[in-house]
Design an enzyme around this catalytic site. Structure first.
Site, PDB file in Angstrom:
ATOM      1  N   GLY A  11      44.396 -35.967   0.905  1.00 47.20           N
ATOM      2  CA  GLY A  11      45.289 -36.872   0.188  1.00 47.20           C
ATOM      3  C   GLY A  11      45.271 -38.301   0.715  1.00 47.20           C
ATOM      4  CE  LYS A 134      50.077 -28.098  -3.770  1.00 52.78           C
ATOM      5  NZ  LYS A 134      49.880 -28.716  -2.482  1.00 52.78           N
ATOM      6  CE  LYS A 285      43.219 -30.143   5.768  1.00 51.30           C
ATOM      7  NZ  LYS A 285      42.960 -30.443   4.347  1.00 51.30           N
TER       8      LYS A 285
HETATM    9  P1  ADP Z   1      44.907 -32.965   3.218  1.00 48.88           P
HETATM   10  O1  ADP Z   1      45.570 -33.827   2.213  1.00 48.88           O
HETATM   11  O2  ADP Z   1      43.862 -33.688   4.004  1.00 48.88           O
HETATM   12  O3  ADP Z   1      44.447 -31.649   2.681  1.00 48.88           O
HETATM   13  P2  ADP Z   1      47.069 -31.527   4.574  1.00 48.88           P
HETATM   14  O4  ADP Z   1      48.385 -32.169   4.771  1.00 48.88           O
HETATM   15  O5  ADP Z   1      46.929 -30.461   3.547  1.00 48.88           O
HETATM   16  O6  ADP Z   1      46.024 -32.688   4.334  1.00 48.88           O
HETATM   17  O7  ADP Z   1      46.540 -30.912   5.978  1.00 48.88           O
HETATM   18  C1  ADP Z   1      46.523 -31.709   7.154  1.00 48.88           C
HETATM   19  C2  ADP Z   1      47.798 -31.473   7.939  1.00 48.88           C
HETATM   20  O8  ADP Z   1      47.812 -30.133   8.463  1.00 48.88           O
HETATM   21  C3  ADP Z   1      48.009 -32.291   9.186  1.00 48.88           C
HETATM   22  O9  ADP Z   1      48.509 -33.572   8.879  1.00 48.88           O
HETATM   23  C4  ADP Z   1      49.010 -31.441   9.979  1.00 48.88           C
HETATM   24  O10 ADP Z   1      50.322 -31.913   9.733  1.00 48.88           O
HETATM   25  C5  ADP Z   1      48.896 -30.051   9.369  1.00 48.88           C
HETATM   26  N1  ADP Z   1      48.633 -28.950  10.301  1.00 48.88           N
HETATM   27  C6  ADP Z   1      49.131 -27.696  10.137  1.00 48.88           C
HETATM   28  N2  ADP Z   1      48.714 -26.873  11.098  1.00 48.88           N
HETATM   29  C7  ADP Z   1      47.920 -27.612  11.913  1.00 48.88           C
HETATM   30  C8  ADP Z   1      47.185 -27.310  13.102  1.00 48.88           C
HETATM   31  N3  ADP Z   1      47.182 -26.082  13.622  1.00 48.88           N
HETATM   32  N4  ADP Z   1      46.463 -28.308  13.667  1.00 48.88           N
HETATM   33  C9  ADP Z   1      46.461 -29.545  13.140  1.00 48.88           C
HETATM   34  N5  ADP Z   1      47.138 -29.898  12.020  1.00 48.88           N
HETATM   35  C10 ADP Z   1      47.866 -28.943  11.404  1.00 48.88           C
HETATM   36 MG    MG Z   2      45.771 -30.122   1.797  1.00 49.60          MG
END
Ligand code: ADP
Ligand code: MG
Length: 323
Positions: A11, A134, A285
């Protein structure tokens, strides 16, 4: 061996959390993002290939607000159509800014964004009961949540925060992606050397009926899991997930928190099963990386967008490889 790289943009690549989401802001972010991508392209060999996918959460959220507010004047569109609109919008911004960077670098590489559908299963558990996971759209007060439910009896509205005034949100199913409907044409374009932007926002979710016809559905597919399906189609050997943190961590948010550098498939699998990565963000991820390696991928990387080139070169991010 030629490298095929799949880049999944988070995002923050298109809209920063503290921004309103004007076109100007989003073009500015896309410009920064595609600068990183153009630097990676500069480092590729002639026979290497690149495919890009991206999220669309904030854009879908904003468009849904516009649909709602203008309902009495112009008809509101369902989520699959809104998803298609955002693929067009973001695809346009990425392909234009990337082209402009490539031109500056004197690189003559074609770039093309495509509107892309992803097949999901009507029997996916997310479609049953209140399993939908979601959250979409605005945060609501309990009153507003009740009002929304009254006007839309089929909506699932959940409390998504333990406390605060606005803890409620509409929640839609997030089914697992099965296959990409435009797979064949994407593969052809990639083989021909086109940088393809596809499966935006996880793809437009569609179901197949008994007669083999496709139809959109109100759901949101995780873009990293859909990105992995795209990686399979194009035979990617490198899966680069660019987000807003430098590395995945274990014991996330706890005193013993530890950022992960180079780890094996087995280690990543174990940490995933132990629940170190939160559902809805880092969880999918890592799950997508594991699937990618299981399906023959060579190297999966979770890294910060700002360090895209370093991560691509193996000098930053969480790097997962099979032994
Ligand atoms: P994107 O938009 O890139 O998909 P997300 O918000 O879905 O981003 O995923 C990234 C976020 O995941 C990070 O900002 C962090 O807050 C969160 N997160 C959750 N678990 C973990 C973890 N174990 N290590 C690092 N980040 C984590
Ligand atoms: Mg995401």
């Amino acid at each position: 061996m030629a490298r095929v790289i799949l880049i999944a943009l988070g995002g923050n690549a298109i809209k920063q959390a503290d921004e309103k989401g004007t076109s100007e802001e989003q073009f500015r972010n896309c410009w920064k993002t595609t600068k990183h991508i153009s630097e990676i392209i500069k480092n590729l060999d002639k026979e290497d290939r690149l495919v890009i996918t991206h999220g669309n959460g904030p854009q879908v959220g904003n468009l849904m607000v516009q649909q709602k507010l203008a309902e009495g004047i112009v008809p509101a569109h369902p989520m699959d159509v809104v998803g298609a609109m955002t693929q067009g919008q973001i695809g346009y911004m990425l392909q234009q800014t990337l082209r402009n960077h490539l031109k500056k670098l004197d690189l003559n590489v074609p770039v093309c964004a495509i509107v892309n559908q992803v097949l999901v299963d009507k029997n996916d558990p997310e479609f049953f009961g209140d399993k939908a996971s979601k959250p979409v759209g605005n945060f609501l007060t309990e009153e507003e949540a009740k009002e929304m439910k009254k006007n839309n009896p089929d909506y699932i509205i959940k409390k998504v925060k333990p406390n605060g005034e606005r803890c409620w949100r509409r929640t839609v199913p997030s089914p697992d992606p099965i296959s990409n409907l435009e797979a064949e044409v994407i593969k052809k374009l990639v083989d021909a050397g086109v940088v393809v932007i596809a499966s935006g926002g996880g793809g437009i979710p569609v179901l197949e009926d008994e007669e083999g016809n496709y139809q959109g559905i109100e759901a949101v597919i995780d873009k990293d899991l859909a990105g992995e399906r795209l990686a399979e189609i194009v035979g990617a050997n490198i899966f680069l997930i660019l987000t807003d943190v430098e590395k995945a961590k274990i014991n996330y948010g706890h005193p013993k928190e530890k950022a992960l550098g180079k780890i094996t498939f087995e280690e990543a699998k174990q940490y995933f099963e132990e629940g170190h990565f939160l559902a809805g963000s880092m969880g999918p991820k890592v799950k997508a990386c594991l699937r990618f390696l299981e399906n023959g991928g060579k190297r999966a990387i979770i890294a910060s967008l700002d360090k895209a080139l370093e991560a691509f070169k193996g000098d930053s991010g969480t790097i997962i490889e099979k032994d």
